[in-house]
Motif scaffolding. Structure first.
Motif, PDB file in Angstrom:
ATOM      1  N   ASP A  24       0.817  -1.217   0.000  1.00  0.00           N
ATOM      2  CA  ASP A  24       0.000   0.000   0.000  1.00  0.00           C
ATOM      3  C   ASP A  24       0.849   1.265   0.000  1.00  0.00           C
ATOM      4  O   ASP A  24       0.515   2.240  -0.678  1.00  0.00           O
ATOM      5  N   ASP A  25       1.946   1.247   0.778  1.00  0.00           N
ATOM      6  CA  ASP A  25       2.754   2.463   0.855  1.00  0.00           C
ATOM      7  C   ASP A  25       3.655   2.666  -0.363  1.00  0.00           C
ATOM      8  O   ASP A  25       4.282   3.712  -0.512  1.00  0.00           O
ATOM      9  N   GLU A  26       3.723   1.670  -1.266  1.00  0.00           N
ATOM     10  CA  GLU A  26       4.520   1.813  -2.489  1.00  0.00           C
ATOM     11  C   GLU A  26       3.711   2.374  -3.655  1.00  0.00           C
ATOM     12  O   GLU A  26       4.293   2.812  -4.650  1.00  0.00           O
ATOM     13  N   TRP A  27       2.381   2.345  -3.548  1.00  0.00           N
ATOM     14  CA  TRP A  27       1.563   2.751  -4.685  1.00  0.00           C
ATOM     15  C   TRP A  27       1.707   4.225  -5.065  1.00  0.00           C
ATOM     16  O   TRP A  27       1.712   4.564  -6.258  1.00  0.00           O
ATOM     17  N   PRO A  28       1.825   5.153  -4.113  1.00  0.00           N
ATOM     18  CA  PRO A  28       2.011   6.555  -4.531  1.00  0.00           C
ATOM     19  C   PRO A  28       3.236   6.753  -5.422  1.00  0.00           C
ATOM     20  O   PRO A  28       3.176   7.477  -6.423  1.00  0.00           O
ATOM     21  N   ALA A  29       4.354   6.071  -5.097  1.00  0.00           N
ATOM     22  CA  ALA A  29       5.557   6.184  -5.925  1.00  0.00           C
ATOM     23  C   ALA A  29       5.337   5.536  -7.284  1.00  0.00           C
ATOM     24  O   ALA A  29       5.829   6.029  -8.310  1.00  0.00           O
ATOM     25  N   LEU A  30       4.576   4.428  -7.320  1.00  0.00           N
ATOM     26  CA  LEU A  30       4.320   3.770  -8.590  1.00  0.00           C
ATOM     27  C   LEU A  30       3.457   4.641  -9.494  1.00  0.00           C
ATOM     28  O   LEU A  30       3.720   4.773 -10.693  1.00  0.00           O
ATOM     29  N   PHE A  31       2.423   5.270  -8.931  1.00  0.00           N
ATOM     30  CA  PHE A  31       1.594   6.172  -9.733  1.00  0.00           C
ATOM     31  C   PHE A  31       2.398   7.377 -10.219  1.00  0.00           C
ATOM     32  O   PHE A  31       2.222   7.840 -11.352  1.00  0.00           O
ATOM     33  N   ALA A  32       3.287   7.873  -9.360  1.00  0.00           N
ATOM     34  CA  ALA A  32       4.138   8.995  -9.774  1.00  0.00           C
ATOM     35  C   ALA A  32       5.042   8.592 -10.926  1.00  0.00           C
ATOM     36  O   ALA A  32       5.244   9.352 -11.886  1.00  0.00           O
ATOM     37  N   ALA A  33       5.592   7.374 -10.863  1.00  0.00           N
ATOM     38  CA  ALA A  33       6.445   6.887 -11.954  1.00  0.00           C
ATOM     39  C   ALA A  33       5.636   6.701 -13.225  1.00  0.00           C
ATOM     40  O   ALA A  33       6.106   7.006 -14.329  1.00  0.00           O
ATOM     41  N   ALA A  34       4.411   6.194 -13.105  1.00  0.00           N
ATOM     42  CA  ALA A  34       3.554   6.009 -14.279  1.00  0.00           C
ATOM     43  C   ALA A  34       3.229   7.344 -14.936  1.00  0.00           C
ATOM     44  O   ALA A  34       3.187   7.450 -16.169  1.00  0.00           O
ATOM     45  N   GLU A  35       3.012   8.372 -14.125  1.00  0.00           N
ATOM     46  CA  GLU A  35       2.761   9.712 -14.680  1.00  0.00           C
ATOM     47  C   GLU A  35       4.016  10.239 -15.362  1.00  0.00           C
ATOM     48  O   GLU A  35       3.953  10.795 -16.465  1.00  0.00           O
ATOM     49  N   ARG A  36       5.155  10.081 -14.707  1.00  0.00           N
ATOM     50  CA  ARG A  36       6.404  10.598 -15.256  1.00  0.00           C
ATOM     51  C   ARG A  36       6.759   9.907 -16.571  1.00  0.00           C
ATOM     52  O   ARG A  36       7.251  10.551 -17.506  1.00  0.00           O
ATOM     53  N   HIS A  37       6.496   8.616 -16.649  1.00  0.00           N
ATOM     54  CA  HIS A  37       6.826   7.853 -17.856  1.00  0.00           C
ATOM     55  C   HIS A  37       5.673   7.808 -18.863  1.00  0.00           C
ATOM     56  O   HIS A  37       5.776   7.141 -19.883  1.00  0.00           O
TER      57      HIS A  37
END
Length: 376
Positions: A24-37
């Motif tokens: 759960d605490d990793e999802w914000p970073a994953l969404f940020a990476a998806a936006e960046r990429h």
């Protein structure tokens, strides 16, 4: 990044174990990476089959809806522009953006798009510029006829904004400034163009064989900073059953960019599971060897060191196939004014020649900045 790759690659590869789902605490970073990429739509597609991630699926879908609305808006604008050019007998090829998504992914909403990218014959630019102005698009550079003619020859990049500046139309006569060495034979591109129907309007875009090497060149020029560009290559490979890879290699050789093509093919295969014939994979592996590791690191690692002017130059030097285009690139990079110079300082049209003095000064200043984003 590994979790994002594992999710996105499920569109093209059914091999290997299911991805390890982030906590759960990793999802914000994953969404940020998806936006960046720029791969949120592909993340949304991947999450649809994972029933245990209800909250994350809703979040991804909400983000995708905004992207889809913009993609359809840009598609409508591109269709209108194509119609205007057709009525004026201006040869224009629209590529990348929602057109690429429609052609390669089969769905214009599966690719994040910011603008409309067009290729126009050099001979048609004098008619294209007034057409854009009549449509209330503005080009920020004020050049007289002599300066514009020289700009057209040396740079050939025109970025237009509508009154509300909600998007931009980028019109190019090539892939970057002439000194890059990627000179396009527009007559050949036009002859081999592919016509697609968008909202009932025929729109010219690149053939698949032309699109693939140019997509790799574009990604290499921008240091492979987005996973989206590798996804484009995977989508092109997956979506075309008639792709002639031998012809693609020949076209890349004409652009002095076989190394960039090989890098794109190998990244799509190794990161996203794209299928390549064994002989093509062997060829791509051998040709990409001098630049592949650096390209992969630029993509996978969030490392700002590549933003230094020296590292950018060194990467661009290496990505050319032979010495001659490298020397041309170096000489032109130092001597020929670019869009960056026009953005750095605006001179009156009658002082255009001073850009040849400003150019080396700007490069020296940027070289001295450890984290300069661009020297071009």
């Amino acid at each position: 990044m590994e979790a994002l790759l594992a999710l996105v690659r499920t569109r093209w590869s059914v091999l290997g174990p299911d991805p390890r789902l982030p906590s759960d605490d990793e999802w914000p970073a994953l969404f940020a990476a998806a936006e960046r990429h720029r791969v949120v739509p592909l993340l949304d597609e991947a999450l649809r089959s994972i029933t245990s991630m209800e909250h994350q699926r809703r979040e991804a879908h909400t983000r995708r809806l905004a992207i889809a609305a913009r993609a359809m808006f840009l598609l409508n604008q591109a269709t209108r522009l194509a119609d205007q050019c057709a009525r004026e007998n201006i040869r224009m090829i629209i590529w990348r953006g929602p057109i690429l998504a429609h052609m390669a992914y089969g769905d214009a909403t599966l690719r994040t798009a910011d603008d409309i990218d067009c290729l126009v014959a050099v001979a048609d630019i004098p008619r294209m510029l007034p057409l854009m102005r009549e449509a209330q698009f503005s080009w920020p550079l004020a050049l007289d006829e002599w300066a514009e003619r020289h700009y057209r020859r040396a740079v050939g990049e025109y970025v237009f904004w509508p009154p509300g500046r909600e998007f931009q139309v980028e019109i190019n006569t090539g892939i970057g400034p002439r000194y890059n060495g990627w000179e396009l034979d527009f007559d050949r591109l036009w002859e081999s163009r592919r016509m697609v129907s968008l909202q009932g309007q025929p729109v010219a875009t690149l053939s698949v064989e032309d699109l693939l090497p140019l997509a790799c060149v574009h990604a290499g020029k921008h240091l492979w900073q987005r996973l989206q560009w590798v996804c484009d290559i995977a989508a092109i490979l997956h979506g075309s059953t008639t792709l002639d890879l031998d012809r693609v290699w020949r076209l890349a050789a004409g652009l002095k960019s076989q190394r960039m093509l090989a890098t794109g093919l190998r990244l799509a295969h190794e990161l996203l599971g794209s299928k390549l014939p064994a002989d093509q994979l062997t060829r791509a592996t051998a040709i990409s060897q001098p630049i592949y590791d650096a390209s992969r690191d630029l993509l996978v690692r969030r490392d700002d060191r590549h933003k230094s002017a020296w590292r950018t130059f060194r990467y661009h030097w290496t990505m050319y196939d032979t010495l001659r285009p490298r020397l041309r690139f170096t000489a032109g990079m130092v001597c020929e004014p670019s869009v960056g110079d026009w953005r750095w300082v605006r001179l009156p049209a009658n002082l255009y020649a001073l850009y040849y003095v400003i150019r080396p000064i700007r490069i020296i200043m940027n070289m001295r900045q450890a984290r300069s984003r661009s020297i071009y």
